[in-house]
Enzyme design. Structure first.
Site, PDB file in Angstrom:
ATOM      1  N   GLU A 131       0.755  -1.325   0.154  1.00 34.82           N
ATOM      2  CA  GLU A 131       0.119  -0.043  -0.243  1.00 34.82           C
ATOM      3  C   GLU A 131       0.946   1.232  -0.048  1.00 34.82           C
ATOM      4  OE1 GLU A 131      -2.986  -0.324  -0.631  1.00 34.82           O
ATOM      5  OE2 GLU A 131      -2.911  -2.623  -0.420  1.00 34.82           O
ATOM      6  N   HIS A 134       1.629   2.014  -3.742  1.00 37.28           N
ATOM      7  CA  HIS A 134       0.705   2.875  -4.141  1.00 37.28           C
ATOM      8  C   HIS A 134       0.878   4.145  -3.903  1.00 37.28           C
ATOM      9  CE1 HIS A 134      -1.465  -0.099  -6.364  1.00 37.28           C
ATOM     10  NE2 HIS A 134      -1.790  -0.828  -5.308  1.00 37.28           N
ATOM     11  N   GLU A 198      -0.705  -2.968  -9.974  1.00 42.65           N
ATOM     12  CA  GLU A 198      -0.666  -3.870  -8.965  1.00 42.65           C
ATOM     13  C   GLU A 198       0.658  -4.577  -9.254  1.00 42.65           C
ATOM     14  OE1 GLU A 198      -2.529  -4.128  -6.494  1.00 42.65           O
ATOM     15  OE2 GLU A 198      -3.781  -2.659  -7.345  1.00 42.65           O
TER      16      GLU A 198
END
Length: 303
Positions: A131, A134, A198
């Protein structure tokens, strides 16, 4: 680069709003839609992250309420050369996580109680690192704005279906168009959020935590549990599914219609190949238990 992609995305969403307004009420409807879209652009830029967290009933935690988890996030953020994001917990038995925020200085990471209870400490660390990747790539800005716009478009399409047919001179073509706009919103999410992001977040997340096999094990477990355990908030808000590390939808098979994630087995294979290049063998894939056992038996320190 992240801001440019988001600007293009917001322009495309605005154009869709204009088209919907025109179909519903001609030029007058397009003008109204333009005003609504302009207001949404401004609102989502500053508030979309809060909206998404609210959709999933995420509650903030800190060093006082979840000291061990907070410490982990701080250490990983330092390794990623990022400010420490705000930390949230979602009360959901399905293990999953997502990140949100318009930039690294205004970012948040949300993890579910199921993630903390069902995964080991090292697997949780790998998920958090994913995360953070990201956030570092500015994916969170695009993903959060997309989720907000997709939800608004779906609501507008439903409104058109409910009230458009009551007008005496309703355009049947417009009504048919409205029937397909809700699934179109989900398709836009799929097109706007590249699956390559991803893979890139997996790669960078594995570099941040230093162990690709930790993340491979985490993905394998989350996929298994997500296929069996409902995430009610995600089912109510399917436009946010692309934000999670693993697609949280299964109860209504939306994931088969609009898959927003690469196949988990392909992601695991890429991480295993990365581990092999780093000289890590499969024996490193079994993460260390935390004090007192695995997290499922000792969730206390996590808040």
């Amino acid at each position: 680069m992240g801001y440019a992609k988001t600007a293009i995305l917001m322009a495309a969403m605005t154009a869709l709003f204009l088209g919907m307004g025109y179909l519903l009420a001609g030029g007058y409807g397009a003008v109204i839609a333009l005003g609504v879209a302009a207001a949404m652009n401004a609102f989502t830029w500053w508030n979309s992250d809060k909206m998404v967290l609210r959709m999933h009933n995420a509650r903030p935690v800190d060093a006082h309420t979840a000291p061990e988890l907070q410490q982990m996030v701080m250490e990983l953020a330092r390794a990623a050369d990022l400010p420490t994001p705000a930390l949230y917990i979602i009360d959901s038995d399905q293990p999953n996580a997502f990140a949100t925020g318009r930039n690294p200085d205004n970012a948040a990471v949300a993890v579910s109680t199921g993630l903390l209870q069902r995964l080991s400490r090292d697997e949780v660390a790998a998920v958090v690192a994913h995360e953070l990747a990201h956030i570092r790539n500015y994916d969170t800005l695009t993903m959060t704005v997309t989720a907000t716009f997709a939800g608004a478009i779906s609501m507008l399409a439903n409104f058109a279906m409910l009230f458009g047919g009551n007008r005496e001179r309703a355009n049947p073509i417009a009504l048919i168009a409205m029937m397909i706009l809700a699934p179109m919103a989900a398709a836009i999410v799929q097109m706007a959020i590249s699956r390559a992001r991803e893979y890139e977040a997996d790669r960078i997340g594995a570099e941040i935590c230093g162990h690709p096999l930790w993340l491979a094990d985490a993905l394998r477990k989350i996929q298994s549990y997500a296929a069996q355990i409902d995430n009610d908030a995600a089912e109510r808000n399917p436009q946010t599914a692309h934000m999670f590390i693993i697609n949280p939808l299964h109860a209504h098979a939306r994931d088969r219609l609009f898959s927003t994630h690469p196949a988990t087995e392909n992601r695991i294979a890429a991480l295993e190949a990365m581990a092999a290049r780093m000289g890590q063998s499969a024996r490193h894939a079994s993460p260390r238990p935390n004090r007192g056992g695995r997290l499922g038996r000792n969730p206390g320190p996590w808040g």
